[in-house]
Motif scaffolding. Structure first.
Motif, mmCIF file in Angstrom:
data_model
loop_
_atom_site.group_PDB
_atom_site.id
_atom_site.type_symbol
_atom_site.label_atom_id
_atom_site.label_comp_id
_atom_site.label_asym_id
_atom_site.label_seq_id
_atom_site.Cartn_x
_atom_site.Cartn_y
_atom_site.Cartn_z
ATOM 1 N N THR A 248 0.861 -7.534 -4.502
ATOM 2 C CA THR A 248 -0.498 -8.086 -4.481
ATOM 3 C C THR A 248 -1.499 -7.074 -3.953
ATOM 4 O O THR A 248 -2.569 -6.865 -4.543
ATOM 5 N N LEU A 249 -1.159 -6.458 -2.830
ATOM 6 C CA LEU A 249 -2.099 -5.503 -2.224
ATOM 7 C C LEU A 249 -2.328 -4.303 -3.135
ATOM 8 O O LEU A 249 -3.453 -3.813 -3.262
ATOM 9 N N THR A 250 -1.260 -3.829 -3.774
ATOM 10 C CA THR A 250 -1.406 -2.661 -4.642
ATOM 11 C C THR A 250 -2.333 -2.959 -5.818
ATOM 12 O O THR A 250 -3.292 -2.227 -6.091
ATOM 13 N N ILE A 251 -2.053 -4.061 -6.515
ATOM 14 C CA ILE A 251 -2.865 -4.392 -7.691
ATOM 15 C C ILE A 251 -4.272 -4.809 -7.267
ATOM 16 O O ILE A 251 -5.266 -4.425 -7.903
ATOM 17 N N ALA A 252 -4.369 -5.597 -6.190
ATOM 18 C CA ALA A 252 -5.696 -6.031 -5.732
ATOM 19 C C ALA A 252 -6.547 -4.843 -5.317
ATOM 20 O O ALA A 252 -7.746 -4.781 -5.629
ATOM 21 N N LEU A 253 -5.954 -3.877 -4.610
ATOM 22 C CA LEU A 253 -6.724 -2.692 -4.234
ATOM 23 C C LEU A 253 -7.086 -1.861 -5.460
ATOM 24 O O LEU A 253 -8.145 -1.223 -5.489
ATOM 25 N N GLY A 254 -6.200 -1.855 -6.466
ATOM 26 C CA GLY A 254 -6.549 -1.166 -7.708
ATOM 27 C C GLY A 254 -7.774 -1.781 -8.357
ATOM 28 O O GLY A 254 -8.694 -1.076 -8.783
ATOM 29 N N PHE A 255 -7.810 -3.110 -8.414
ATOM 30 C CA PHE A 255 -8.996 -3.778 -8.964
ATOM 31 C C PHE A 255 -10.187 -3.669 -8.019
ATOM 32 O O PHE A 255 -11.338 -3.663 -8.464
ATOM 33 N N ALA A 256 -9.908 -3.604 -6.715
ATOM 34 C CA ALA A 256 -11.009 -3.486 -5.748
ATOM 35 C C ALA A 256 -11.789 -2.195 -5.940
ATOM 36 O O ALA A 256 -12.959 -2.105 -5.551
#
Length: 811
Positions: free
Chosen positions: A761-769
């Motif tokens: 979650t953190l990896t993908i969310a930070l990618g979108f962030a």
């Protein structure tokens, strides 16, 4: 020979594998032939690479509209019939105390108008300014009318005469001269972009030529601004591509740091980055080979692929390192790699296919650009699944355990952080479920407040040069966007009886001697004038130019500016003569942009300062209502064309088809999950967290007042596809734990799957962030809603599914 520790650790995990699809066959082959596997995948990637050189860029906004769309066809027909073009507005502002009525600004206007008339793709017939429009004065001894700037007003007397003539013409104010006389404009007609002919017109290149021409002739005290719909549609794509130069490296950097934090090994991070590079090269190379251009929709695809690319590796590397950290886990590497892939092949395949289905649901859209996004996002996801099942296990086999073992091993079984966090949740599962139910209900109410809103200008940051130029042009002139209203009058036989209220234009074609047609009827022209007045009075409208206003002004000048003559004559022959005078003064092209050669159709230009979806929709509904009440009884029909009309039809089509694609994504994912899980119950449960997360975000958008637009509506199907990954991994762990006979299956799943789900979650969310740093507001909003959606998926998976599934376990 595998070690005893690895064998005993894997025995429980492989219990009853015969009941599950054997999806790890590719992985086992890759482990046996690692070099061959990597060579084959490298060959596939390199074969796609030359396609990058064949990629075309079609980021003009009109490329989003399908050529067979009714609004596009009507717009093309109207433009061809009347010979109209979308205008680029070149505004010259002056700081001179006299305003524009000074010799330097007028010379500047004349020189720039002459230069733009010679720009490739424009031509002199499509440059309109005081330097090209003719006044009601002729050259001595002729009937040829002079342009306003002939002669150039270099004396106070000539300047006063020019100001007087412009004021007398009246229709120049707000179009060619600002109301406060601080600015003058040049309207540059840009050729229409035919969606069926990709190489026909490069509007961005024309815009740049206009900018270059303006910058080559600076004048002290004058400032030149360029705005208009063609520039907005063209520049947005260039703006997006320039933005990617920042966003893609930033996304790679952020994800690299997060991934390294998770696996703590340089070799593992390097292997993950190799997958990112291969996926991007293969996906966009394939686009090039197949002849698909980069659209506005696919321009952001690199950031999306980078963001989701490492989701599988997080779970693979964590499980592999967990096995290596167990007693005796440092032996021959293939055993641990085989066990890892045997355990994770099913959830990884399900997760990737669910994500691909989310993307492929966009294939239901009628817009080619949206379909292209869905197709290549789905194909890119399929490629990264292939890489995860083959190249990653081959790489782990070649690296060996020493290069991948964590410096600090995971906590012993039963003592992990996530098991401790799960304990209070499972004890108070009813309270947790009640809180989630209340939050879902409260947020769900916000979906009733959702509305669609978008515009081309919204693609530019408030402080960007183009947005500032557009704001200034809108302040000085009537508006930068034009809604074209076509009024059609169909004649009846001249001898047919008619009610008194029906104008002669409907009963037949009045004869003007040299011309004949319905629009020679004074009642028909006055009906057009009443329509112009109605549109002009709307608050959404900056101004209106149409046949009645232009011909009335021409009649006033023709009548030597006598008071009371700014009107339409009552005699069809005099109207025909008035059209001749207008054509003689302004040219045939300008006359054709008002009324057609058959005098059956009139074109009214409605200028808008803020051409956003909601305001324009309200205006068009009001005009349709006027048509029903006033025009239809008089035998006239109304159609809309122009950049505004096309956008108005395109925006909801994209938004609604993208939102509707969520149902296809749900259906496809449900079938897939039920089949591969071999359990309808697990298939439905896997869909619940991401589905509710989408409701959360849509409701939050409604309460917050954030509209659905072309970009933000994309999140639904994407979030469904990605968010299902978390539930799939969690349910897979719970299922296996129960098959092993564990009484604490949910807590065990928290301990084993929780770290991977949170890291994922953190990896993908930070990618979108990373998109939050975009200079394109629509991309920033997409990044924000995706971050919220993914965090919601994670919470609903661990808390919601965890609490619900724990009801079957002893307290």
């Amino acid at each position: 020979m595998a070690t005893a520790g690895v064998r005993s650790s894997c025995a429980a995990h492989t219990l009853r594998d015969v009941s599950l699809p054997r999806l790890d066959a590719l992985s086992q082959v890759s482990i046996r032939r690692p070099w061959l596997t990597l060579a084959l995948l490298a060959g596939v990637t390199l074969a796609a690479a030359p396609g990058l050189a064949r990629l075309e860029v079609r980021t003009d906004g009109r490329a989003l509209a399908p050529a067979n769309d009714p609004a596009v066809r009507l717009d093309a027909a109207v433009r061809q019939h009347f010979g109209v073009r979308d205008p680029l507005v070149v505004l010259i502002e002056t700081s001179d105390p006299r305003g524009v009525w000074n010799p330097a600004t007028m010379r500047h206007l004349k020189r720039l108008s002459d230069t733009l008339a010679g720009v490739s793709g424009i031509g002199p017939d499509h440059v309109v300014s005081l330097a090209t429009v003719r006044r009601d004065r002729v050259y001595p001894g002729t009937l040829t009318f002079r342009p306003f700037l002939d002669p150039l007003p270099d004396t106070p007397a000539l300047m006063a005469l020019l100001e007087q003539d412009v004021a007398a013409a009246r229709i120049m104010t707000g179009t060619l001269v600002s109301a406060d006389a601080r600015a003058v404009s040049i309207l540059v007609g840009v050729p229409p972009l035919d969606p069926g002919a990709p190489a026909a017109v490069d509007r961005a290149a024309i815009y740049q030529r206009v900018r270059d021409a303006a910058e080559r002739m600076p004048v002290a005290g004058d400032r030149v601004l360029v705005a208009g719909a063609p520039a907005a549609e063209s520049l947005l794509g260039k703006h997006l591509l320039a933005d990617l130069k920042l966003l893609v490296p930033l996304a790679v950097t952020v994800i690299t740091l997060v991934f390294w934090r998770g696996c703590r090994r340089m070799w593992g991070t390097a292997a993950a980055l190799a997958k990112v590079a291969a996926t991007l090269v293969w996906t966009f190379g394939l686009m090039g080979w197949l002849g698909f251009p980069v659209y506005l929709t696919t321009a952001v695809l690199p950031v999306i692929l980078v963001s989701i690319c490492l989701a599988d590796e997080i779970h693979i590397f964590m499980q592999y390192q967990r096995l290596l950290g167990e007693p005796g886990g440092g032996g021959e590497p293939p055993a641990a790699v085989r066990a890892t892939m045997r355990l994770l092949a099913l959830p990884i395949t399900l997760a990737c296919l669910a994500t691909a289905i989310g993307f492929l649901s966009f294939l239901a859209s009628p817009q080619p650009a949206v379909r292209a996004f869905g197709a290549f996002a789905g194909l890119g996801t399929a490629f990264e699944l292939l890489w995860s099942l083959t190249a990653i296990p081959a790489t782990l086999t070649l690296l060996g355990p020493a290069r991948m073992r964590r410096p600090r091993p995971f906590a012993p079984a039963g003592a992990g952080l996530f098991r401790r966090l799960a304990a209070p949740l499972l004890r108070h599962r009813l309270a947790a479920l009640a809180v989630l139910a209340v939050a879902t209900a409260a947020l769900g109410l916000g979906t009733r407040r959702l509305y669609v809103q978008d515009s081309w200008e919204d693609g530019f940051a408030a402080g960007s040069p183009f947005r500032l130029a557009t704001t200034e042009v809108n302040r000085e002139l009537l508006g930068t966007h034009v809604l074209l209203a076509r009024l059609r009058f169909e004649p009846r036989p001249w001898f047919a009886p008619r009610p008194a209220e029906i104008p002669a234009a409907v009963a037949g074609a009045p004869d003007g001697g040299i011309r004949s047609g319905p629009l020679l009827d004074p009642a028909a022209i006055r009906a057009v004038g009443a329509f112009e007045d109605f549109a002009r009075a709307r608050r959404e409208v900056g101004g209106v130019l149409g046949p009645y206003g232009q011909l009335a002004a021409t009649h006033y000048l023709w009548m030597a500016r006598r008071q009371g003559t700014q009107a339409i004559p009552d005699d069809p022959r005099r109207i025909a003569r008035l059209l001749e005078v207008f054509e003689l003064a302004r040219g045939r092209q300008q006359r054709r942009e008002l009324v057609d050669d058959d005098l059956r159709q009139a074109l009214v230009s409605i200028f808008l300062k803020e051409a956003n979806y909601r305001d324009t929709g309200r205006l068009m509904r009001a005009l349709r209502g006027y048509e029903r009440r006033e025009l239809a009884p008089r035998g006239a029909a109304l159609d809309f064309a122009g950049d505004v009309a096309v956008s108005q039809a395109m925006i909801p089509a994209i938004v609604y088809t993208q939102v509707a694609s969520t149902s296809l994504a749900l259906l496809g994912s449900c079938v897939l999950l039920c089949l591969l899980f071999r359990s309808p119950r697990l298939g439905v449960l896997a869909l619940l967290p991401s589905s509710l997360a989408v409701v959360w975000v849509l409701g939050a958008m409604g309460w917050w007042g954030m509209p659905l637009g072309v970009a933000t509506s994309m999140f639904c199907a994407i979030a469904l596809g990605i968010g299902e990954d978390y539930a799939i991994h969690f349910l897979n762990r719970v299922r296996r734990a129960r098959e092993e006979g564990r009484p604490d299956a949910v807590a065990h799943a928290f301990e084993l799957a929780g770290p991977g789900i949170v890291s994922d979650t953190l990896t993908i969310a930070l990618g979108f962030a990373v998109l939050l740093a975009s200079r394109v507001p629509a991309n920033a909003r997409l990044g924000m809603v995706m971050v919220v959606a993914l965090l919601g998926c994670c919470i609903l998976t661990l808390v919601g599914l965890g609490a619900a599934l724990s009801a079957r376990e002893p307290g």
